[in-house]
Write an enzyme that holds these catalytic residues in place. Structure first.
Site, PDB file in Angstrom:
ATOM      1  NE  ARG A   5      -4.140  -1.653   0.496  1.00  0.00           N
ATOM      2  CZ  ARG A   5      -4.557  -2.349  -0.549  1.00  0.00           C
ATOM      3  NH1 ARG A   5      -4.042  -2.156  -1.723  1.00  0.00           N
ATOM      4  NH2 ARG A   5      -5.493  -3.241  -0.420  1.00  0.00           N
ATOM      5  CD  GLU A  51      -1.351   3.804  -6.032  1.00  0.00           C
ATOM      6  OE1 GLU A  51      -2.302   3.195  -6.564  1.00  0.00           O
ATOM      7  OE2 GLU A  51      -0.426   3.233  -5.451  1.00  0.00           O
ATOM      8  CG  HIS A  59      -1.315  -0.856  -7.057  1.00  0.00           C
ATOM      9  ND1 HIS A  59      -0.518  -1.768  -6.426  1.00  0.00           N
ATOM     10  CD2 HIS A  59      -2.537  -0.992  -6.501  1.00  0.00           C
ATOM     11  CE1 HIS A  59      -1.208  -2.430  -5.526  1.00  0.00           C
ATOM     12  NE2 HIS A  59      -2.445  -1.978  -5.556  1.00  0.00           N
ATOM     13  CB  ALA A  74      -0.911  -6.834 -10.310  1.00  0.00           C
ATOM     14  CD1 TRP A  75      -5.651  -3.684 -10.013  1.00  0.00           C
ATOM     15  CD2 TRP A  75      -7.372  -4.092 -11.349  1.00  0.00           C
ATOM     16  NE1 TRP A  75      -6.030  -2.487 -10.558  1.00  0.00           N
ATOM     17  CE2 TRP A  75      -7.096  -2.709 -11.403  1.00  0.00           C
ATOM     18  CE3 TRP A  75      -8.425  -4.576 -12.124  1.00  0.00           C
ATOM     19  CZ2 TRP A  75      -7.815  -1.821 -12.174  1.00  0.00           C
ATOM     20  CZ3 TRP A  75      -9.139  -3.680 -12.900  1.00  0.00           C
ATOM     21  CH2 TRP A  75      -8.836  -2.322 -12.919  1.00  0.00           C
TER      22      TRP A  75
END
Length: 95
Positions: free
Chosen positions: A12, A41, A62, A64-65
């Site tokens: 995080r 972000e 961020h 990756a999902w």
């Protein structure tokens, strides 16, 4: 922390004090930093880490999902959870 060590943050944003991190990187107290999570972000254009120009910082998005496989898996989990709920099964419940 030994000077040859790297900090890797894939958890995080905000867990790492970025101001202190920059001081440690500039003075050689740590070897490098890599992260896919930042305090803000998306980061602003004047973000300290982005603007540092240090070669020992690696920042990646961020996301990756966002792969097709990950999205498909999230849909499968959602459908499974709906079925569990309709069957009265308490599953993946956060209390």
């Amino acid at each position: 922390m030994q000077q040859s060590r790297f900090i890797i943050n894939v958890s995080r944003g905000g867990l790492v004090n970025e101001h202190d991190l920059l001081i440690a990187l500039r003075t050689g107290r740590i070897a490098g930093y890599a992260a896919d999570a930042m305090t803000q972000e998306p980061p602003s254009k004047d973000d300290l880490l982005l603007q540092s120009g240090l070669p020992n910082i690696l920042l990646t998005p961020h996301i990756a999902w966002a792969s097709e496989e990950a999205k498909q898996r999230m849909i499968e989990i959602l459908v499974q959870n709906i079925h569990f709920n309709l069957d009265g099964i308490d599953h993946n419940r956060v209390v």
